[in-house]
Write a protein that holds these residues in place. Sequence first.
Motif, mmCIF file in Angstrom:
data_model
loop_
_atom_site.group_PDB
_atom_site.id
_atom_site.type_symbol
_atom_site.label_atom_id
_atom_site.label_comp_id
_atom_site.label_asym_id
_atom_site.label_seq_id
_atom_site.Cartn_x
_atom_site.Cartn_y
_atom_site.Cartn_z
ATOM 1 N N THR A 30 0.723 -1.160 0.069
ATOM 2 C CA THR A 30 -0.147 0.010 0.016
ATOM 3 C C THR A 30 0.790 1.352 0.052
ATOM 4 O OG1 THR A 30 -1.678 -1.209 1.096
ATOM 5 C CG2 THR A 30 -1.817 1.303 1.310
ATOM 6 N N PHE A 31 1.788 1.214 0.831
ATOM 7 C CA PHE A 31 2.907 2.501 0.868
ATOM 8 C C PHE A 31 3.529 2.528 -0.726
ATOM 9 C CE2 PHE A 31 2.683 1.954 5.633
ATOM 10 C CZ PHE A 31 2.168 2.973 5.944
ATOM 11 N N LYS A 32 3.675 1.545 -1.235
ATOM 12 C CA LYS A 32 4.496 1.662 -2.406
ATOM 13 C C LYS A 32 3.550 2.493 -3.658
ATOM 14 C CE LYS A 32 7.311 -2.461 -2.418
ATOM 15 N NZ LYS A 32 7.769 -3.800 -2.928
ATOM 16 N N VAL A 33 2.179 1.975 -3.574
ATOM 17 C CA VAL A 33 1.249 2.506 -4.283
ATOM 18 C C VAL A 33 1.200 4.123 -4.173
ATOM 19 C CG1 VAL A 33 -1.179 2.859 -5.058
ATOM 20 C CG2 VAL A 33 0.069 0.694 -4.812
ATOM 21 N N MET A 34 1.002 4.510 -2.773
ATOM 22 C CA MET A 34 0.858 5.745 -2.033
ATOM 23 C C MET A 34 2.016 6.643 -2.523
ATOM 24 S SD MET A 34 -0.838 4.916 1.649
ATOM 25 C CE MET A 34 -0.860 6.807 2.159
ATOM 26 N N GLU A 35 3.348 6.146 -2.150
ATOM 27 C CA GLU A 35 4.415 6.993 -2.607
ATOM 28 C C GLU A 35 4.497 7.294 -4.002
ATOM 29 O OE1 GLU A 35 6.672 4.842 1.148
ATOM 30 O OE2 GLU A 35 7.166 4.192 -0.886
ATOM 31 N N ARG A 36 4.175 6.270 -4.974
ATOM 32 C CA ARG A 36 4.339 6.449 -6.179
ATOM 33 C C ARG A 36 3.403 7.514 -6.868
ATOM 34 N NH1 ARG A 36 2.562 1.967 -8.383
ATOM 35 N NH2 ARG A 36 0.838 2.932 -9.170
ATOM 36 N N ARG A 37 2.217 7.268 -6.565
ATOM 37 C CA ARG A 37 1.038 8.216 -6.899
ATOM 38 C C ARG A 37 1.412 9.709 -6.248
ATOM 39 N NH1 ARG A 37 -4.314 4.893 -6.145
ATOM 40 N NH2 ARG A 37 -4.054 3.480 -7.635
ATOM 41 N N LEU A 38 1.898 9.722 -5.354
ATOM 42 C CA LEU A 38 2.112 11.236 -4.768
ATOM 43 C C LEU A 38 3.396 11.735 -5.445
ATOM 44 C CD1 LEU A 38 1.780 13.282 -2.629
ATOM 45 C CD2 LEU A 38 3.418 12.089 -1.113
ATOM 46 N N LEU A 39 4.413 11.042 -5.666
ATOM 47 C CA LEU A 39 5.650 11.394 -6.472
ATOM 48 C C LEU A 39 5.241 12.094 -7.818
ATOM 49 C CD1 LEU A 39 8.477 12.219 -6.115
ATOM 50 C CD2 LEU A 39 9.233 9.973 -6.738
ATOM 51 N N LEU A 81 15.504 22.577 -2.350
ATOM 52 C CA LEU A 81 14.449 21.876 -2.159
ATOM 53 C C LEU A 81 14.208 20.862 -3.423
ATOM 54 C CD1 LEU A 81 12.091 24.377 -1.033
ATOM 55 C CD2 LEU A 81 12.699 22.323 0.457
ATOM 56 N N THR A 82 14.892 21.416 -4.429
ATOM 57 C CA THR A 82 14.893 20.347 -5.786
ATOM 58 C C THR A 82 15.521 19.179 -5.684
ATOM 59 O OG1 THR A 82 14.407 22.398 -7.060
ATOM 60 C CG2 THR A 82 15.067 20.701 -8.350
ATOM 61 N N VAL A 83 16.995 19.501 -5.074
ATOM 62 C CA VAL A 83 17.691 18.196 -4.863
ATOM 63 C C VAL A 83 16.970 17.282 -3.849
ATOM 64 C CG1 VAL A 83 20.009 17.621 -3.702
ATOM 65 C CG2 VAL A 83 20.062 19.781 -4.995
ATOM 66 N N PHE A 84 16.581 17.937 -2.847
ATOM 67 C CA PHE A 84 15.760 17.230 -1.733
ATOM 68 C C PHE A 84 14.773 16.071 -2.439
ATOM 69 C CE2 PHE A 84 12.403 16.677 1.492
ATOM 70 C CZ PHE A 84 13.296 15.864 2.524
ATOM 71 N N HIS A 85 14.115 16.870 -3.468
ATOM 72 C CA HIS A 85 12.961 16.148 -4.301
ATOM 73 C C HIS A 85 13.680 14.911 -4.908
ATOM 74 C CE1 HIS A 85 9.285 16.520 -7.050
ATOM 75 N NE2 HIS A 85 10.073 15.414 -7.637
ATOM 76 N N GLY A 86 14.771 15.242 -5.528
ATOM 77 C CA GLY A 86 15.523 14.189 -6.289
ATOM 78 C C GLY A 86 16.013 13.102 -5.439
ATOM 79 N N LEU A 87 16.309 13.314 -4.190
ATOM 80 C CA LEU A 87 16.635 12.322 -3.104
ATOM 81 C C LEU A 87 15.524 11.601 -2.957
ATOM 82 C CD1 LEU A 87 18.965 14.347 -0.734
ATOM 83 C CD2 LEU A 87 19.415 12.450 -2.392
#
Length: 130
Positions: A30-39, A81-87
């Motif tokens: 469930t977390f995998k789906v939530m994380e992928r959709r959020l990102l 913040l952009t680098v953080f997004h990449g991480l």
Amino acid sequence: MIAWMAGLLYLPRLFVYHSMAPVGSNGAATFKVMERRLLRGIMNPAMVATWLFGLALAGTPGIVDWRMGWIWAKLALVAGLTVFHGLLARWQKAFFADHNMHSTRFFRAVNELPTVALIGIVLLVVVKPF
């Protein structure tokens, strides 16, 4: 910008919970789906829109005084913040492949970074200290 910041604040919190879920469990799936959709569905488009609107605003004559130091400090925080997004995207891929190498404690600490950056950005824009 609000949607991007919301994602930057929420995705690390999901990682905290995901890191506590056993690999292969229903919770982890469930977390995998939530994380992928959020990102992919919210954070990536919101980051692109933030940069496009920011560049359009910066390119508008008379809006930004490039001789002031605060704007450069703000841009450095936005770049951070952009680098953080990449991480976050890298860590999401690791979770998806069941190869997370970080602890719950790590993600709890990382979760605070966007808040610190946001406070810095707001203070710079409002106070314009230098």
